[in-house]
Design a protein around this motif. Sequence first.
Motif, PDB file in Angstrom:
ATOM      1  N   THR A  61      33.669  57.702  54.887  1.00 43.41           N
ATOM      2  CA  THR A  61      33.751  56.544  55.782  1.00 43.41           C
ATOM      3  C   THR A  61      32.887  55.403  55.250  1.00 43.41           C
ATOM      4  OG1 THR A  61      34.072  57.991  57.693  1.00 43.41           O
ATOM      5  CG2 THR A  61      33.362  55.741  58.154  1.00 43.41           C
ATOM      6  N   GLU A  62      33.497  54.230  55.105  1.00 42.86           N
ATOM      7  CA  GLU A  62      32.774  53.025  54.696  1.00 42.86           C
ATOM      8  C   GLU A  62      32.163  52.407  55.944  1.00 42.86           C
ATOM      9  OE1 GLU A  62      32.803  51.540  51.504  1.00 42.86           O
ATOM     10  OE2 GLU A  62      34.045  53.101  50.604  1.00 42.86           O
ATOM     11  N   LEU A  63      30.954  51.865  55.816  1.00 45.60           N
ATOM     12  CA  LEU A  63      30.318  51.277  56.983  1.00 45.60           C
ATOM     13  C   LEU A  63      29.480  50.072  56.607  1.00 45.60           C
ATOM     14  CD1 LEU A  63      27.064  52.494  57.013  1.00 45.60           C
ATOM     15  CD2 LEU A  63      28.476  54.526  57.155  1.00 45.60           C
ATOM     16  N   LYS A  64      29.276  49.219  57.612  1.00 47.10           N
ATOM     17  CA  LYS A  64      28.430  48.039  57.446  1.00 47.10           C
ATOM     18  C   LYS A  64      27.177  48.220  58.289  1.00 47.10           C
ATOM     19  CE  LYS A  64      31.792  44.621  56.094  1.00 47.10           C
ATOM     20  NZ  LYS A  64      31.926  45.233  54.820  1.00 47.10           N
ATOM     21  N   GLN A  65      26.117  47.557  57.887  1.00 49.74           N
ATOM     22  CA  GLN A  65      24.867  47.605  58.636  1.00 49.74           C
ATOM     23  C   GLN A  65      25.129  47.196  60.089  1.00 49.74           C
ATOM     24  OE1 GLN A  65      21.847  44.649  57.584  1.00 49.74           O
ATOM     25  NE2 GLN A  65      20.295  46.266  57.721  1.00 49.74           N
ATOM     26  N   GLY A  66      24.607  47.997  61.026  1.00 54.65           N
ATOM     27  CA  GLY A  66      24.767  47.704  62.448  1.00 54.65           C
ATOM     28  C   GLY A  66      26.035  48.264  63.064  1.00 54.65           C
ATOM     29  N   GLN A  67      26.930  48.792  62.246  1.00 51.30           N
ATOM     30  CA  GLN A  67      28.202  49.328  62.735  1.00 51.30           C
ATOM     31  C   GLN A  67      27.993  50.678  63.418  1.00 51.30           C
ATOM     32  OE1 GLN A  67      31.187  49.557  59.653  1.00 51.30           O
ATOM     33  NE2 GLN A  67      32.393  51.075  60.772  1.00 51.30           N
ATOM     34  N   GLU A  68      28.745  50.913  64.486  1.00 52.54           N
ATOM     35  CA  GLU A  68      28.700  52.214  65.153  1.00 52.54           C
ATOM     36  C   GLU A  68      29.464  53.226  64.308  1.00 52.54           C
ATOM     37  OE1 GLU A  68      30.493  54.138  69.140  1.00 52.54           O
ATOM     38  OE2 GLU A  68      29.132  52.458  69.499  1.00 52.54           O
ATOM     39  N   ILE A  69      28.783  54.339  63.989  1.00 53.18           N
ATOM     40  CA  ILE A  69      29.400  55.354  63.121  1.00 53.18           C
ATOM     41  C   ILE A  69      29.306  56.741  63.752  1.00 53.18           C
ATOM     42  CG2 ILE A  69      29.162  54.119  60.947  1.00 53.18           C
ATOM     43  CD1 ILE A  69      26.600  55.848  60.458  1.00 53.18           C
ATOM     44  N   GLY A  70      29.472  56.771  65.051  1.00 50.64           N
ATOM     45  CA  GLY A  70      29.439  58.036  65.764  1.00 50.64           C
ATOM     46  C   GLY A  70      28.792  57.856  67.119  1.00 50.64           C
ATOM     47  N   LYS A  71      28.728  58.955  67.861  1.00 53.19           N
ATOM     48  CA  LYS A  71      28.119  58.934  69.190  1.00 53.19           C
ATOM     49  C   LYS A  71      27.226  60.161  69.367  1.00 53.19           C
ATOM     50  CE  LYS A  71      31.604  56.360  71.799  1.00 53.19           C
ATOM     51  NZ  LYS A  71      30.977  55.103  71.489  1.00 53.19           N
ATOM     52  N   ILE A  72      26.196  59.959  70.167  1.00 55.03           N
ATOM     53  CA  ILE A  72      25.313  61.059  70.536  1.00 55.03           C
ATOM     54  C   ILE A  72      25.371  61.183  72.053  1.00 55.03           C
ATOM     55  CG2 ILE A  72      22.928  61.873  70.667  1.00 55.03           C
ATOM     56  CD1 ILE A  72      22.421  60.493  67.986  1.00 55.03           C
ATOM     57  N   GLU A  73      25.618  62.395  72.510  1.00 47.18           N
ATOM     58  CA  GLU A  73      25.647  62.668  73.940  1.00 47.18           C
ATOM     59  C   GLU A  73      24.404  63.477  74.278  1.00 47.18           C
ATOM     60  OE1 GLU A  73      28.647  65.093  76.688  1.00 47.18           O
ATOM     61  OE2 GLU A  73      29.646  63.691  75.309  1.00 47.18           O
TER      62      GLU A  73
END
Length: 149
Positions: A61-73
């Motif tokens: 997965t490519e990502l940018k700084q500050g981008q949401e890359i998942g969730k924590i419950e």
Amino acid sequence: MSKYLETTHDKFVFKVKVGYCYSKDDFWASVDCNTALIGVSDFLQKVKGDVAFLETAEAGTELKQGQEIGKIETIKATFGILSPVSGKVIKVNPELETSAYLINESPYDEGWIYKIELTNFESDKKELLQAEGYMEIMKEKIAEEMEKK
């Protein structure tokens, strides 16, 4: 020198690991050459509570700084994992699949979430804080949290 900066508030001790870079969103990056481990700060894991479940992006997965890359419950809330750096996910911590609690027990070490191949760290680091700078922001956030109680 201690490898952590610490502040105590009420009965809670909050730690900031020296040598890591921090986003104002309470995520850290431990940079080594062109890769970084990223994870949740001690402050964020304490405020949000015990991690129950993780939803993560896949390797590649490519990502940018500050981008949401998942969730924590957690037992208290669900929140996004915001990447402190730009790059590509090269590994997701396999231990977290069965041991999500490592984020609470060891947020700066065994509880890392992603290993990222950095693509633009020279630019990204302008938005990141060293431990001392993050400690000041964290102290303000702690005070705000304590006022809510």
